[in-house]
Design a protein around this motif. Sequence first.
Motif, PDB file in Angstrom:
ATOM      1  N   GLY A 126       0.807  -1.212   0.000  1.00 33.21           N
ATOM      2  CA  GLY A 126       0.000   0.000   0.000  1.00 33.21           C
ATOM      3  C   GLY A 126       0.838   1.258   0.000  1.00 33.21           C
ATOM      4  N   LEU A 127       0.494   2.167   0.944  1.00 34.38           N
ATOM      5  CA  LEU A 127       1.173   3.461   0.982  1.00 34.38           C
ATOM      6  C   LEU A 127       2.364   3.468   1.940  1.00 34.38           C
ATOM      7  N   LEU A 128       2.749   2.327   2.438  1.00 32.41           N
ATOM      8  CA  LEU A 128       3.841   2.273   3.415  1.00 32.41           C
ATOM      9  C   LEU A 128       5.174   2.543   2.741  1.00 32.41           C
ATOM     10  N   PRO A 129       6.156   3.033   3.512  1.00 30.79           N
ATOM     11  CA  PRO A 129       7.490   3.241   2.928  1.00 30.79           C
ATOM     12  C   PRO A 129       8.072   1.929   2.417  1.00 30.79           C
ATOM     13  N   GLY A 130       8.880   2.027   1.355  1.00 32.97           N
ATOM     14  CA  GLY A 130       9.462   0.815   0.780  1.00 32.97           C
ATOM     15  C   GLY A 130      10.743   0.395   1.473  1.00 32.97           C
ATOM     16  N   ASP A 131      11.448   1.331   2.087  1.00 41.34           N
ATOM     17  CA  ASP A 131      12.734   1.004   2.690  1.00 41.34           C
ATOM     18  C   ASP A 131      12.528   0.238   4.000  1.00 41.34           C
ATOM     19  N   LEU A 162      -5.558  -0.191  13.168  1.00 38.72           N
ATOM     20  CA  LEU A 162      -6.455  -0.641  12.100  1.00 38.72           C
ATOM     21  C   LEU A 162      -6.279   0.222  10.849  1.00 38.72           C
ATOM     22  N   ILE A 163      -6.178   1.524  11.053  1.00 35.62           N
ATOM     23  CA  ILE A 163      -6.001   2.440   9.908  1.00 35.62           C
ATOM     24  C   ILE A 163      -4.688   2.116   9.182  1.00 35.62           C
ATOM     25  N   LEU A 164      -3.656   1.859   9.961  1.00 36.26           N
ATOM     26  CA  LEU A 164      -2.361   1.520   9.360  1.00 36.26           C
ATOM     27  C   LEU A 164      -2.472   0.232   8.534  1.00 36.26           C
ATOM     28  N   ALA A 165      -3.201  -0.749   9.091  1.00 35.86           N
ATOM     29  CA  ALA A 165      -3.375  -2.015   8.379  1.00 35.86           C
ATOM     30  C   ALA A 165      -4.153  -1.809   7.086  1.00 35.86           C
ATOM     31  N   THR A 206       1.849  -5.552  10.010  1.00 33.94           N
ATOM     32  CA  THR A 206       1.602  -4.672   8.865  1.00 33.94           C
ATOM     33  C   THR A 206       2.913  -4.151   8.275  1.00 33.94           C
ATOM     34  N   LEU A 207       3.812  -3.765   9.169  1.00 38.09           N
ATOM     35  CA  LEU A 207       5.034  -3.120   8.679  1.00 38.09           C
ATOM     36  C   LEU A 207       6.134  -4.116   8.326  1.00 38.09           C
ATOM     37  N   LEU A 208       6.170  -5.243   9.024  1.00 31.84           N
ATOM     38  CA  LEU A 208       7.343  -6.119   8.858  1.00 31.84           C
ATOM     39  C   LEU A 208       7.046  -7.491   8.260  1.00 31.84           C
ATOM     40  N   ALA A 209       5.791  -7.924   8.252  1.00 32.88           N
ATOM     41  CA  ALA A 209       5.513  -9.303   7.822  1.00 32.88           C
ATOM     42  C   ALA A 209       5.862  -9.538   6.360  1.00 32.88           C
ATOM     43  N   THR A 210       5.858  -8.468   5.565  1.00 37.07           N
ATOM     44  CA  THR A 210       6.169  -8.667   4.142  1.00 37.07           C
ATOM     45  C   THR A 210       7.670  -8.617   3.878  1.00 37.07           C
ATOM     46  N   LEU A 211       8.459  -8.386   4.926  1.00 39.82           N
ATOM     47  CA  LEU A 211       9.915  -8.307   4.728  1.00 39.82           C
ATOM     48  C   LEU A 211      10.548  -9.679   4.919  1.00 39.82           C
ATOM     49  N   PRO A 212      11.331 -10.167   3.957  1.00 38.84           N
ATOM     50  CA  PRO A 212      12.070 -11.412   4.172  1.00 38.84           C
ATOM     51  C   PRO A 212      13.090 -11.220   5.302  1.00 38.84           C
ATOM     52  N   VAL A 240       5.798  10.601  10.850  1.00 42.63           N
ATOM     53  CA  VAL A 240       4.367  10.394  11.139  1.00 42.63           C
ATOM     54  C   VAL A 240       4.205   9.403  12.285  1.00 42.63           C
ATOM     55  N   ALA A 241       4.983   8.319  12.250  1.00 38.41           N
ATOM     56  CA  ALA A 241       4.892   7.318  13.320  1.00 38.41           C
ATOM     57  C   ALA A 241       5.260   7.935  14.655  1.00 38.41           C
TER      58      ALA A 241
END
Lengths: 256, 240
Positions: free
Chosen positions: B6-11, B43-46, B114-120, B225-226
């Motif tokens: 989504g709109l989360l940072p890529g780094d 929830l909004i972040l998710a 939300t922030l880390l689960a997609t990171l290997p 923002v965080a």
Amino acid sequence: MRALLQTVGLAVAWPGQPPVLSGLDLALGPGERVGLVGPNGSGKSTLLLSLAGVLPAAAGAVHLGGAPVRAGVFNPAVGLVFQHAEDQLFCPTLADDVAFGPRNLGLAGAALEARVAEALTVCGLSELGERPVHRLSGGEKRRACIAGVLAMRPRLMLLDEPSAALDLRSRRRLIRLLAGLDQTLMVASHDLDLILELCPRVILIDAGRIRADGPAREILGDAALMAAHGQEVPPALARSRVAGWPRERAIAGGAA
Amino acid sequence: MAEPAGLLPGDPRARLAMALILAFGFAAVGQVGTVPALLALALILALVAGQPARLLRGLRGPLVLAAAFVLILPLVSGATVLWQAGPLRLRAEGLEAGLLIAGRLLAIVTVTLTLLATLPAHRLAAALRGLGSPALLADLLLLTLRYLDEVRGEILRARLARRLRGGGAGWRDLPGHGAMLALALIRSQRRAENIWAAMRLRGHAAGLAVPPPPLGASDRAGIAVAAGLAGLLLLMDRVA
């Protein structure tokens, strides 16, 4: 011809154990393809680990391109393909795994992508870059390991049992791939037909010492030598000998 | 780059920093009145990340744990009785503590997933290094994850091999299970050592890799923002 790899009096021992290898003197020229054969426990894998700088030498030295190979020091000129592909694939996707080494060499961006694409293409895996490594077949995993090492452009590649557990088609593809490489290769294997097809030179080791070093057909075809070290003449050589018998003898034998 | 979310940072460094800031902020909340805001923020972040299915899968275990806190604590903790039925007494302090703990737990797990689960794992380790943590810590994280994966695989294979040869699956054969576990650990250690050797052979920790580029504007904005949201939550908590 100046040797690319040279060992002088190499001895390797695990801590608290007697030496697994001792007094090994060998030299490999640039572009040479050498088969390493011997019974289980003869020290083949240990030798490869030592040449790659994973295991320290208890005595003697290993030189690559004239410079000493020091254990534990990163040396991109030598690449090791492990016996078990699972030991070598640790990134989520194939492209990630192949990029691991070049990234550590300082490549980034387009140069990194080009290096990965090149290695994948050479290994016939260009369509599988985004596939998770755990979803590759056995043959693909084996070629993925080779791609990961090739991407670092080593001068010497050491392969430990590269054809283990491969089906015939995957094995054939692997042989074609290895035969097409420019690197100096040392291949440790019990697949003597593969060695015969790929390597003009063979080193036979047993109980940690070199027992024979010379042309593959001579060593692998020496039934007495092979038997003395728990080996058998590979089927391809045995068949060619039978086919080469004098016609009369072959016919007589067949008639009998 | 990390897998798009989504709109989360890529780094990965920015995501890790955001997760740490929000997790510490959530953990510092002490008033049950702030819990709805906490959960709404998570929830909004998710929703912004746009991966509800993955999130729901990851939340199953924490939901059970949170429910246990909410159900058990009111029955065993506190002095003010809100409701009574026979020997069961619902206490206000326990209910408040249960809701607070459950709310913080769910919010922290939600933002972390939300922030880390997609990171290997290796990207996460690289992000840790990029944020200045010691290389040894990052390597330990990476190898622990890989090692646990190996142990799990070894145990599953050993259990199957036992079953195929008539081995008992129940807890009556404890010595057999113990031996299987020990063997799995030894094998996994050897595998982990080989993986470490393979990584070193391909230049891991050789210090030759290009240093990561500085964080981009969107990554820095994400961290800001965080931090702002965590600060706002804590302010609300103190005022409440």
